[in-house]
Design a protein around this motif. Structure first.
Motif, PDB file in Angstrom:
ATOM      1  N   PRO A   5      17.754 -16.365 -11.517  1.00 30.76           N
ATOM      2  CA  PRO A   5      16.510 -15.682 -11.131  1.00 30.76           C
ATOM      3  C   PRO A   5      15.651 -15.272 -12.335  1.00 30.76           C
ATOM      4  N   LEU A   6      16.285 -14.844 -13.416  1.00 31.13           N
ATOM      5  CA  LEU A   6      15.517 -14.497 -14.613  1.00 31.13           C
ATOM      6  C   LEU A   6      14.806 -15.712 -15.185  1.00 31.13           C
ATOM      7  N   MET A  38      13.746 -18.309 -13.509  1.00 31.37           N
ATOM      8  CA  MET A  38      12.608 -18.610 -12.633  1.00 31.37           C
ATOM      9  C   MET A  38      11.463 -17.620 -12.873  1.00 31.37           C
ATOM     10  N   LEU A  39      11.799 -16.357 -13.093  1.00 30.39           N
ATOM     11  CA  LEU A  39      10.780 -15.351 -13.353  1.00 30.39           C
ATOM     12  C   LEU A  39      10.051 -15.651 -14.663  1.00 30.39           C
ATOM     13  N   LEU A  40      10.795 -16.039 -15.679  1.00 34.18           N
ATOM     14  CA  LEU A  40      10.176 -16.391 -16.960  1.00 34.18           C
ATOM     15  C   LEU A  40       9.245 -17.590 -16.818  1.00 34.18           C
ATOM     16  N   GLU A  41       9.626 -18.544 -15.985  1.00 42.38           N
ATOM     17  CA  GLU A  41       8.754 -19.701 -15.744  1.00 42.38           C
ATOM     18  C   GLU A  41       7.443 -19.268 -15.083  1.00 42.38           C
ATOM     19  N   LEU A  42       7.527 -18.285 -14.174  1.00 42.38           N
ATOM     20  CA  LEU A  42       6.311 -17.787 -13.521  1.00 42.38           C
ATOM     21  C   LEU A  42       5.353 -17.162 -14.528  1.00 42.38           C
ATOM     22  N   PHE A  43       5.897 -16.526 -15.570  1.00 41.30           N
ATOM     23  CA  PHE A  43       5.064 -15.870 -16.565  1.00 41.30           C
ATOM     24  C   PHE A  43       4.402 -16.856 -17.523  1.00 41.30           C
ATOM     25  N   CYS A  55       0.758 -11.533  -9.549  1.00 41.64           N
ATOM     26  CA  CYS A  55       1.478 -10.262  -9.351  1.00 41.64           C
ATOM     27  C   CYS A  55       2.036 -10.143  -7.933  1.00 41.64           C
ATOM     28  N   HIS A 114       3.294 -12.495  -6.266  1.00 41.98           N
ATOM     29  CA  HIS A 114       4.474 -13.365  -6.159  1.00 41.98           C
ATOM     30  C   HIS A 114       5.667 -12.854  -6.952  1.00 41.98           C
ATOM     31  N   VAL A 115       5.427 -11.931  -7.844  1.00 42.84           N
ATOM     32  CA  VAL A 115       6.506 -11.435  -8.700  1.00 42.84           C
ATOM     33  C   VAL A 115       7.198 -10.305  -8.083  1.00 42.84           C
TER      34      VAL A 115
END
Length: 118
Positions: free
Chosen positions: A45-46, A48-53, A115, A117-118
């Motif tokens: 999950p981290l 994927m979150l980094l990819e979103l950023f 924001c 989506h996060v």
């Protein structure tokens, strides 16, 4: 007497070694399970979150670069004295300003979506 003592000692040692091996195997299995759980619940999950950023950060960086370009060109325009150079710099300042404003507008539109989506 001595043979019986050695035999009991050997049997007892084998039991201790077998027990230690079983405990070691159990610990290895628990470690594998725990590692998998950490990977699934935390690391993936981290990632994927980094990819979103990535995209918003890239856009922010580009916007910052364009603001620096604009400031630099504006500074050069203020110092320029030759009419031909002033005209070219005015065009460059206008283009840099439009590019910055376009990136800024895009960022202002996309950040709320990001924001949410996060």
């Amino acid at each position: 007497g001595m043979l019986l003592t050695m035999s009991l000692y050997s049997t007892n040692s084998n039991l201790i070694v077998n027990d230690a091996n079983k405990r070691l195997q159990l610990m290895k299995q628990k470690w594998r399970e725990q590692s998998q759980e950490i990977r699934e619940c935390v690391l993936d999950p981290l990632g994927m979150l980094l990819e979103l950023f990535h995209d918003p950060l890239l856009l922010m960086h580009k916007r910052g670069d364009k603001l620096l370009d604009y400031d630099s060109l504006q500074h050069n325009l203020e110092k320029a004295s030759e009419p031909e150079k002033i005209e070219v710099l005015r065009e460059q300042v206008t283009l840099a300003k439009r590019t910055y404003e376009a990136l800024n507008t895009q960022l202002l539109e996309e950040l709320p979506i990001f924001c949410s989506h996060v």
